[in-house]
Scaffold this motif. Sequence first.
Motif, PDB file in Angstrom:
ATOM      1  N   UNK A 133      -7.928  -4.731  15.468  1.00  0.00           N
ATOM      2  CA  UNK A 133      -9.034  -4.092  15.156  1.00  0.00           C
ATOM      3  C   UNK A 133      -9.142  -4.380  13.535  1.00  0.00           C
ATOM      4  N   UNK A 134     -10.240  -4.049  12.974  1.00  0.00           N
ATOM      5  CA  UNK A 134     -10.679  -4.158  11.635  1.00  0.00           C
ATOM      6  C   UNK A 134      -9.985  -3.300  10.673  1.00  0.00           C
ATOM      7  N   UNK A 135      -9.839  -2.126  11.330  1.00  0.00           N
ATOM      8  CA  UNK A 135      -9.243  -1.250  10.523  1.00  0.00           C
ATOM      9  C   UNK A 135      -7.727  -1.653  10.429  1.00  0.00           C
ATOM     10  N   UNK A 136      -7.200  -2.356  11.387  1.00  0.00           N
ATOM     11  CA  UNK A 136      -5.934  -2.888  11.118  1.00  0.00           C
ATOM     12  C   UNK A 136      -5.867  -3.934  10.077  1.00  0.00           C
ATOM     13  N   UNK A 137      -6.708  -4.760   9.872  1.00  0.00           N
ATOM     14  CA  UNK A 137      -6.792  -5.627   8.766  1.00  0.00           C
ATOM     15  C   UNK A 137      -7.067  -5.176   7.671  1.00  0.00           C
ATOM     16  N   UNK A 138      -7.781  -4.158   7.557  1.00  0.00           N
ATOM     17  CA  UNK A 138      -7.994  -3.075   6.102  1.00  0.00           C
ATOM     18  C   UNK A 138      -6.549  -2.712   5.749  1.00  0.00           C
ATOM     19  N   UNK A 139      -5.616  -2.173   6.683  1.00  0.00           N
ATOM     20  CA  UNK A 139      -4.433  -1.519   6.257  1.00  0.00           C
ATOM     21  C   UNK A 139      -3.637  -2.572   5.495  1.00  0.00           C
ATOM     22  N   UNK A 140      -3.626  -3.850   5.436  1.00  0.00           N
ATOM     23  CA  UNK A 140      -2.875  -4.554   4.777  1.00  0.00           C
ATOM     24  C   UNK A 140      -3.263  -4.947   3.551  1.00  0.00           C
ATOM     25  N   UNK A 141      -2.761  -4.526   2.637  1.00  0.00           N
ATOM     26  CA  UNK A 141      -3.342  -4.474   1.067  1.00  0.00           C
ATOM     27  C   UNK A 141      -2.747  -5.961   0.592  1.00  0.00           C
ATOM     28  N   UNK A 142      -3.747  -6.829   0.353  1.00  0.00           N
ATOM     29  CA  UNK A 142      -3.385  -8.333  -0.067  1.00  0.00           C
ATOM     30  C   UNK A 142      -4.164  -8.288  -1.437  1.00  0.00           C
TER      31      UNK A 142
ATOM     32  N   UNK B 186       5.156 -19.641 -13.542  1.00  0.00           N
ATOM     33  CA  UNK B 186       4.643 -18.918 -14.775  1.00  0.00           C
ATOM     34  C   UNK B 186       3.174 -19.018 -14.999  1.00  0.00           C
ATOM     35  N   UNK B 187       2.321 -18.007 -14.998  1.00  0.00           N
ATOM     36  CA  UNK B 187       1.024 -17.779 -15.516  1.00  0.00           C
ATOM     37  C   UNK B 187       0.105 -18.215 -14.160  1.00  0.00           C
ATOM     38  N   UNK B 188       0.663 -18.574 -13.020  1.00  0.00           N
ATOM     39  CA  UNK B 188      -0.147 -18.851 -12.039  1.00  0.00           C
ATOM     40  C   UNK B 188      -0.573 -17.630 -11.095  1.00  0.00           C
ATOM     41  N   UNK B 189      -1.784 -17.530 -10.745  1.00  0.00           N
ATOM     42  CA  UNK B 189      -2.122 -16.559  -9.866  1.00  0.00           C
ATOM     43  C   UNK B 189      -1.800 -16.507  -8.481  1.00  0.00           C
ATOM     44  N   UNK B 190      -1.327 -15.510  -7.949  1.00  0.00           N
ATOM     45  CA  UNK B 190      -0.763 -15.833  -6.381  1.00  0.00           C
ATOM     46  C   UNK B 190      -1.066 -14.569  -5.501  1.00  0.00           C
ATOM     47  N   UNK B 191      -1.311 -14.561  -4.378  1.00  0.00           N
ATOM     48  CA  UNK B 191      -1.437 -13.298  -3.314  1.00  0.00           C
ATOM     49  C   UNK B 191      -0.394 -12.838  -2.767  1.00  0.00           C
ATOM     50  N   UNK B 192      -0.261 -11.752  -2.723  1.00  0.00           N
ATOM     51  CA  UNK B 192       0.712 -11.084  -1.934  1.00  0.00           C
ATOM     52  C   UNK B 192       0.416  -9.626  -1.134  1.00  0.00           C
ATOM     53  N   UNK B 193       1.009  -9.384  -0.052  1.00  0.00           N
ATOM     54  CA  UNK B 193       0.788  -8.053   0.363  1.00  0.00           C
ATOM     55  C   UNK B 193       1.674  -7.124  -0.407  1.00  0.00           C
ATOM     56  N   UNK B 194       0.900  -5.923  -0.974  1.00  0.00           N
ATOM     57  CA  UNK B 194       1.680  -5.260  -1.789  1.00  0.00           C
ATOM     58  C   UNK B 194       1.830  -3.924  -1.274  1.00  0.00           C
ATOM     59  N   UNK B 195       1.448  -3.505   0.048  1.00  0.00           N
ATOM     60  CA  UNK B 195       1.950  -2.077   0.670  1.00  0.00           C
ATOM     61  C   UNK B 195       2.767  -2.280   1.739  1.00  0.00           C
ATOM     62  N   UNK B 196       3.735  -3.232   1.739  1.00  0.00           N
ATOM     63  CA  UNK B 196       4.940  -3.531   2.740  1.00  0.00           C
ATOM     64  C   UNK B 196       5.959  -2.741   1.943  1.00  0.00           C
ATOM     65  N   UNK B 197       6.881  -1.850   2.736  1.00  0.00           N
ATOM     66  CA  UNK B 197       8.083  -1.291   2.048  1.00  0.00           C
ATOM     67  C   UNK B 197       9.093  -2.261   1.526  1.00  0.00           C
ATOM     68  N   UNK B 198       9.773  -2.001   0.374  1.00  0.00           N
ATOM     69  CA  UNK B 198      10.458  -2.916  -0.171  1.00  0.00           C
ATOM     70  C   UNK B 198      11.571  -3.309   0.472  1.00  0.00           C
ATOM     71  N   UNK B 199      11.958  -4.678   0.332  1.00  0.00           N
ATOM     72  CA  UNK B 199      13.401  -5.143   1.019  1.00  0.00           C
ATOM     73  C   UNK B 199      14.336  -5.548  -0.009  1.00  0.00           C
ATOM     74  N   UNK B 200      15.483  -5.102   0.367  1.00  0.00           N
ATOM     75  CA  UNK B 200      16.681  -5.447  -0.258  1.00  0.00           C
ATOM     76  C   UNK B 200      17.250  -6.829   0.064  1.00  0.00           C
ATOM     77  N   UNK B 201      17.284  -7.653  -0.914  1.00  0.00           N
ATOM     78  CA  UNK B 201      17.813  -9.024  -0.419  1.00  0.00           C
ATOM     79  C   UNK B 201      18.755  -9.181  -1.507  1.00  0.00           C
ATOM     80  N   UNK B 202      20.064  -9.112  -1.061  1.00  0.00           N
ATOM     81  CA  UNK B 202      21.276  -9.249  -1.800  1.00  0.00           C
ATOM     82  C   UNK B 202      21.100  -8.197  -2.729  1.00  0.00           C
ATOM     83  N   UNK B 203      21.444  -8.318  -4.296  1.00  0.00           N
ATOM     84  CA  UNK B 203      21.264  -7.426  -5.236  1.00  0.00           C
ATOM     85  C   UNK B 203      19.858  -7.288  -5.741  1.00  0.00           C
TER      86      UNK B 203
END
Length: 123
Positions: free
Chosen positions: A16-25, A73-90
Amino acid sequence: MHLSHAPDAPRGDEIGFDQFLAVDIRIGTVLSAEPFPEARKPAFKLVIDFGPAIGVRKSSAQITDRYTPEELTGRQIAAVVNFPPRQIGKFMSEVLTLGFGDQAGAVILFSPDHAVPNGSRLF
C-alpha cells in the motif's frame, strides 16, 4: 523475504502507499569515505550529512567495485534513514545506502542528477 538484485528478478509483493511512505529515503552528501577492511565483504565506511532534520549519519556500503573514497567524498547519495542501526564488526551502520546492480552485479549508487538540499525526501 529474500530480495534478488538481478535485473530479471520478479516484481516484489504489492504494498500500500502508506507502506511506501513509511520508508524514509533521503539525500545526503558524503563527508568522508574510508576503507572498511574488517568487513566480511569489501566495503567503505561513509559519513553522510543529511541536513539539519536528520543530521550526520554513518553507513557501511559495499560499493568498492565502482567507487573510490576520493570520488565518494562530496557526492550526494540516497539512503534509508529510518531503519534500525546495524552493528557491522566494530562499526555501527545507521543508514542503508541505496544503489542498483549493474550487469556485473556491482552496486551503482542511487543519486539525483542535479544537486538538491541535504535531507530532501524521496516522494
